[in-house]
Design an enzyme around this catalytic site. Structure first.
Site, PDB file in Angstrom:
ATOM      1  N   SER A  26      34.841  29.297  47.168  1.00  9.52           N
ATOM      2  CA  SER A  26      33.612  30.099  47.129  1.00  9.52           C
ATOM      3  C   SER A  26      33.214  30.621  48.507  1.00  9.52           C
ATOM      4  CB  SER A  26      32.463  29.267  46.566  1.00  9.52           C
ATOM      5  OG  SER A  26      31.264  29.999  46.678  1.00  9.52           O
ATOM      6  N   LEU A  27      32.800  31.870  48.536  1.00 12.62           N
ATOM      7  CA  LEU A  27      32.353  32.472  49.788  1.00 12.62           C
ATOM      8  C   LEU A  27      30.854  32.259  50.008  1.00 12.62           C
ATOM      9  CD1 LEU A  27      34.229  35.883  49.470  1.00 12.62           C
ATOM     10  CD2 LEU A  27      34.857  33.967  50.923  1.00 12.62           C
ATOM     11  N   LYS A  77      28.330  28.518  34.186  1.00 16.80           N
ATOM     12  CA  LYS A  77      27.321  29.582  34.063  1.00 16.80           C
ATOM     13  C   LYS A  77      26.594  29.592  32.715  1.00 16.80           C
ATOM     14  CE  LYS A  77      28.886  33.049  37.368  1.00 16.80           C
ATOM     15  NZ  LYS A  77      29.160  34.472  37.554  1.00 16.80           N
ATOM     16  N   ASP A 115      23.972  38.511  38.799  1.00 14.65           N
ATOM     17  CA  ASP A 115      25.198  39.323  38.692  1.00 14.65           C
ATOM     18  C   ASP A 115      24.839  40.723  38.196  1.00 14.65           C
ATOM     19  OD1 ASP A 115      26.986  37.364  39.542  1.00 14.65           O
ATOM     20  OD2 ASP A 115      27.157  36.517  37.533  1.00 14.65           O
ATOM     21  N   GLY A 142      34.810  39.262  28.611  1.00 11.46           N
ATOM     22  CA  GLY A 142      34.418  37.903  28.990  1.00 11.46           C
ATOM     23  C   GLY A 142      33.070  37.917  29.703  1.00 11.46           C
ATOM     24  N   GLY A 143      32.850  36.913  30.526  1.00 11.85           N
ATOM     25  CA  GLY A 143      31.569  36.765  31.211  1.00 11.85           C
ATOM     26  C   GLY A 143      31.243  37.934  32.124  1.00 11.85           C
ATOM     27  N   ALA A 144      32.229  38.418  32.862  1.00 14.48           N
ATOM     28  CA  ALA A 144      31.972  39.526  33.786  1.00 14.48           C
ATOM     29  C   ALA A 144      31.605  40.794  33.005  1.00 14.48           C
ATOM     30  CB  ALA A 144      33.193  39.770  34.661  1.00 14.48           C
ATOM     31  N   ASN A 163      39.429  45.695  25.205  1.00 15.74           N
ATOM     32  CA  ASN A 163      39.845  44.313  25.456  1.00 15.74           C
ATOM     33  C   ASN A 163      41.127  43.984  24.706  1.00 15.74           C
ATOM     34  OD1 ASN A 163      39.183  41.901  26.888  1.00 15.74           O
ATOM     35  ND2 ASN A 163      38.780  40.918  24.925  1.00 15.74           N
ATOM     36  N   ARG A 164      41.921  43.107  25.349  1.00 18.10           N
ATOM     37  CA  ARG A 164      43.175  42.652  24.731  1.00 18.10           C
ATOM     38  C   ARG A 164      42.886  42.032  23.372  1.00 18.10           C
ATOM     39  NH1 ARG A 164      46.126  37.911  27.956  1.00 18.10           N
ATOM     40  NH2 ARG A 164      44.066  37.007  27.571  1.00 18.10           N
ATOM     41  N   THR A 165      41.908  41.134  23.309  1.00 20.70           N
ATOM     42  CA  THR A 165      41.530  40.526  22.029  1.00 20.70           C
ATOM     43  C   THR A 165      40.393  41.354  21.431  1.00 20.70           C
ATOM     44  OG1 THR A 165      42.024  38.414  23.073  1.00 20.70           O
ATOM     45  CG2 THR A 165      40.904  38.328  20.937  1.00 20.70           C
TER      46      THR A 165
HETATM   47  P1  ATR Z   1      35.248  36.160  33.119  1.00 22.56           P
HETATM   48  O1  ATR Z   1      34.107  35.228  32.905  1.00 22.56           O
HETATM   49  O2  ATR Z   1      35.711  36.261  34.537  1.00 22.56           O
HETATM   50  O3  ATR Z   1      35.058  37.480  32.489  1.00 22.56           O
HETATM   51  P2  ATR Z   1      36.880  35.275  30.902  1.00 22.56           P
HETATM   52  O4  ATR Z   1      35.663  35.012  30.083  1.00 22.56           O
HETATM   53  O5  ATR Z   1      37.998  34.306  30.866  1.00 22.56           O
HETATM   54  O6  ATR Z   1      36.497  35.414  32.431  1.00 22.56           O
HETATM   55  O7  ATR Z   1      37.416  36.744  30.539  1.00 22.56           O
HETATM   56  C1  ATR Z   1      38.556  37.255  31.112  1.00 22.56           C
HETATM   57  C2  ATR Z   1      38.775  38.671  30.598  1.00 22.56           C
HETATM   58  O8  ATR Z   1      40.026  39.132  31.109  1.00 22.56           O
HETATM   59  C3  ATR Z   1      38.893  38.759  29.093  1.00 22.56           C
HETATM   60  O9  ATR Z   1      38.412  40.015  28.671  1.00 22.56           O
HETATM   61  C4  ATR Z   1      40.397  38.648  28.876  1.00 22.56           C
HETATM   62  O10 ATR Z   1      40.869  39.222  27.677  1.00 22.56           O
HETATM   63  P3  ATR Z   1      40.890  38.362  26.307  1.00 22.56           P
HETATM   64  O11 ATR Z   1      39.483  38.354  25.795  1.00 22.56           O
HETATM   65  O12 ATR Z   1      41.853  39.067  25.442  1.00 22.56           O
HETATM   66  O13 ATR Z   1      41.381  36.970  26.720  1.00 22.56           O
HETATM   67  C5  ATR Z   1      40.895  39.464  30.035  1.00 22.56           C
HETATM   68  N1  ATR Z   1      42.280  39.102  30.365  1.00 22.56           N
HETATM   69  C6  ATR Z   1      42.693  37.991  30.997  1.00 22.56           C
HETATM   70  N2  ATR Z   1      44.043  38.007  31.151  1.00 22.56           N
HETATM   71  C7  ATR Z   1      44.474  39.179  30.600  1.00 22.56           C
HETATM   72  C8  ATR Z   1      45.747  39.804  30.475  1.00 22.56           C
HETATM   73  N3  ATR Z   1      46.861  39.234  30.953  1.00 22.56           N
HETATM   74  N4  ATR Z   1      45.812  41.016  29.877  1.00 22.56           N
HETATM   75  C9  ATR Z   1      44.689  41.622  29.405  1.00 22.56           C
HETATM   76  N5  ATR Z   1      43.442  41.076  29.509  1.00 22.56           N
HETATM   77  C10 ATR Z   1      43.342  39.878  30.101  1.00 22.56           C
END
Ligand code: ATR
Length: 294
Positions: A26-27, A77, A115, A142-144, A163-165
């Site tokens: 962490s910074l 978080k 954030d 995801g969270g971000a 999103n991938r999923t």
């Molecule tokens: P954060 O809180 O940093 O957003 P997270 O909740 O783990 O972390 O979310 C990570 C995001 O990056 C998700 O949208 C994830 O996609 P999935 O919902 O399909 O898991 C995306 N992500 C992570 N690795 C990936 C990859 N190799 N290709 C495409 N999307 C990816």
């Protein structure tokens, strides 16, 4: 007090912490400690490695020990919310906390999310105006992505989550729609990236793809052209320049990295704890130095 060294600690030193697991990367401690020193404040920020099983005890602990507040990072978080005495509206919108203030009079814990404001402040600092003519594409769900989406729902912009999923994207889209009446949010899978980015004005990478140490990865699909007039904003700050940013820049896009969002969320937390505005440029310089060393 002017010029107080960071190493100086005495009976009056006020503490804030950063709770994470891991936390060593962490910074925040360096960023805040530099700001405390610059302002001559007898405050310090310390990293606190808190195992998820010990989160409730740790939160009671910071109140009991008289800490003035804390930053909260992964994986706490969302998990910390049930243990707080109250939360601000930004927390309800995002469903996550990154800053806690300990009430000096009764030790109660109040949760904030900086954030969202960090992202919006950085957009404004970069003269990026978002309005009803904006078409924003957010990569990730995801969270971000949640924080970015929550920051933009009131702007009137059309928002597409990619999103991938897909299911996760659809869930976030429906949550964001329910959080602000009339906001236009849809969600698609990665295979639709080209179609939905064609008219985009702002593309935000809120995935973790490309983050250190996987610096050769990019969430952008091979062969998909970058839309010429869009701005590319990557929330990743380690590395300072991601593969996605390099590729987009080569295609003529204006690119912005995640350092500004990091600094502004930190600055907002600093103000919540202390009531004072921190030296932003110094915080940026401290982070830049650390990140350039990696
Ligand atoms: P954060 O809180 O940093 O957003 P997270 O909740 O783990 O972390 O979310 C990570 C995001 O990056 C998700 O949208 C994830 O996609 P999935 O919902 O399909 O898991 C995306 N992500 C992570 N690795 C990936 C990859 N190799 N290709 C495409 N999307 C990816």
């Amino acid at each position: 007090m002017e010029g107080l060294s960071i190493a100086h600690i005495d009976g009056r030193t006020q503490l804030v912490g950063i709770l994470g697991y891991p936390v060593a990367h962490s910074l925040s401690p360096e960023m805040h400690n530099a700001a405390f020193a610059e302002l001559g404040m007898n405050w310090r920020c310390v990293p606190l490695l808190v195992h998820p099983d010990k989160l409730a005890e740790a939160l009671r602990g910071i109140a009991a020990l008289g800490f003035r507040g804390a930053n909260v990072t992964v994986p706490h978080k969302v998990a910390c919310i049930p243990y707080l005495d109250r939360v601000t509206e930004s927390v309800n919108i995002v469903g996550a906390v990154n800053t806690i203030r300990v009430d000096g009079s009764d030790g109660r814990l109040e949760g904030f999310n900086t954030d969202v404001s960090g992202f919006l402040t950085d957009l404004a600092a970069n003269q990026i105006n978002i309005g009803k003519d904006s078409r924003v594409v957010i990569l990730g769900a995801g969270g971000a992505a949640r924080a970015i989406g929550a920051g933009l729902v009131r702007s009137g912009a059309h928002i597409t989550l990619v999103n991938r999923t897909v299911e996760r994207g659809l869930q976030l889209a429906s949550f964001l729609r329910s959080s602000w009446e009339g906001c236009e949010v849809e969600a698609v899978g990665l295979e639709e990236l080209e179609a939905v980015t064609r008219e985009a004005t702002l593309i935000v990478n809120a995935t973790s793809v490309g983050m250190f140490p996987h610096t050769d990865s990019s969430p952008w699909r091979d062969g998909v052209p970058f839309p010429k007039n869009a701005v590319l904003y990557d929330t990743i700050y380690r590395p300072l320049q991601t593969k996605l940013m390099r590729d987009a820049e080569r295609s003529g896009l204006r690119v912005i990295g995640g350092l500004g969002m990091l600094i502004h969320q930190g600055a907002a937390a600093f103000e919540i704890w202390t009531g004072r505005k921190p030296p932003i440029d110094l915080m940026r310089a401290v982070c830049l130095k650390r990140l350039s060393e990696n």
